[in-house]
Scaffold this active site. Structure first.
Site, PDB file in Angstrom:
ATOM      1  CG  LEU A 172      -1.914  -1.170   1.306  1.00 13.44           C
ATOM      2  CD1 LEU A 172      -2.677  -1.126   2.622  1.00 13.44           C
ATOM      3  CD2 LEU A 172      -2.863  -1.134   0.123  1.00 13.44           C
ATOM      4  CB  CYS A 173      -0.162   4.728  -0.698  1.00  9.19           C
ATOM      5  SG  CYS A 173       0.513   6.385  -0.878  1.00  9.19           S
ATOM      6  N   PRO A 174       2.831   4.393   0.857  1.00 10.68           N
ATOM      7  CG  PRO A 174       4.730   5.540   1.712  1.00 10.68           C
ATOM      8  CD  PRO A 174       3.485   4.756   2.130  1.00 10.68           C
ATOM      9  CG  MET A 175       5.514   0.368   1.415  1.00 10.99           C
ATOM     10  SD  MET A 175       7.110   1.101   1.847  1.00 10.99           S
ATOM     11  CE  MET A 175       8.244  -0.068   1.124  1.00 10.99           C
TER      12      MET A 175
ATOM     13  CG  ASP B 173      -2.301   1.437  -3.515  1.00  9.56           C
ATOM     14  OD1 ASP B 173      -3.458   1.875  -3.692  1.00  9.56           O
ATOM     15  OD2 ASP B 173      -1.442   2.051  -2.855  1.00  9.56           O
TER      16      ASP B 173
END
Length: 83
Positions: A14-17, A41
């Site tokens: 998930l954000c920011p990954m 995502d």
């Protein structure tokens, strides 16, 4: 430089990954290389192109395949830019 994109699998992150993993991978590539980022995502469809605009990379294609989204980008000259 190859015509076949290098694929980066950031599914289930998930954000920011997805953006961070994309940035880290781009740092290892040469100018002109293409990278296909595959995500689950849906926010990556806006986050990765925004990161590309800021850092001088070109989005070549993006879309959805089932429950996954993808972004294909071409590495620009400044591939060591920070997020």
């Amino acid at each position: 430089m190859s015509d076949t994109p290098i694929e980066l699998d950031v599914r289930r992150l998930l954000c920011p990954m997805p953006v961070i993993k994309t940035q880290n991978k781009v740092r290892t590539l040469a100018t002109g290389d293409t990278l296909k980022v595959v995500c689950t995502d849906p926010g990556a469809l806006s986050d990765i192109p925004a990161w590309c605009r800021i850092n001088g990379h070109e989005v070549l294609e993006m879309g959805e395949q089932g429950n996954e989204v993808f972004v294909v980008l071409q590495v620009g000259e400044d591939n060591g830019a920070l997020f």
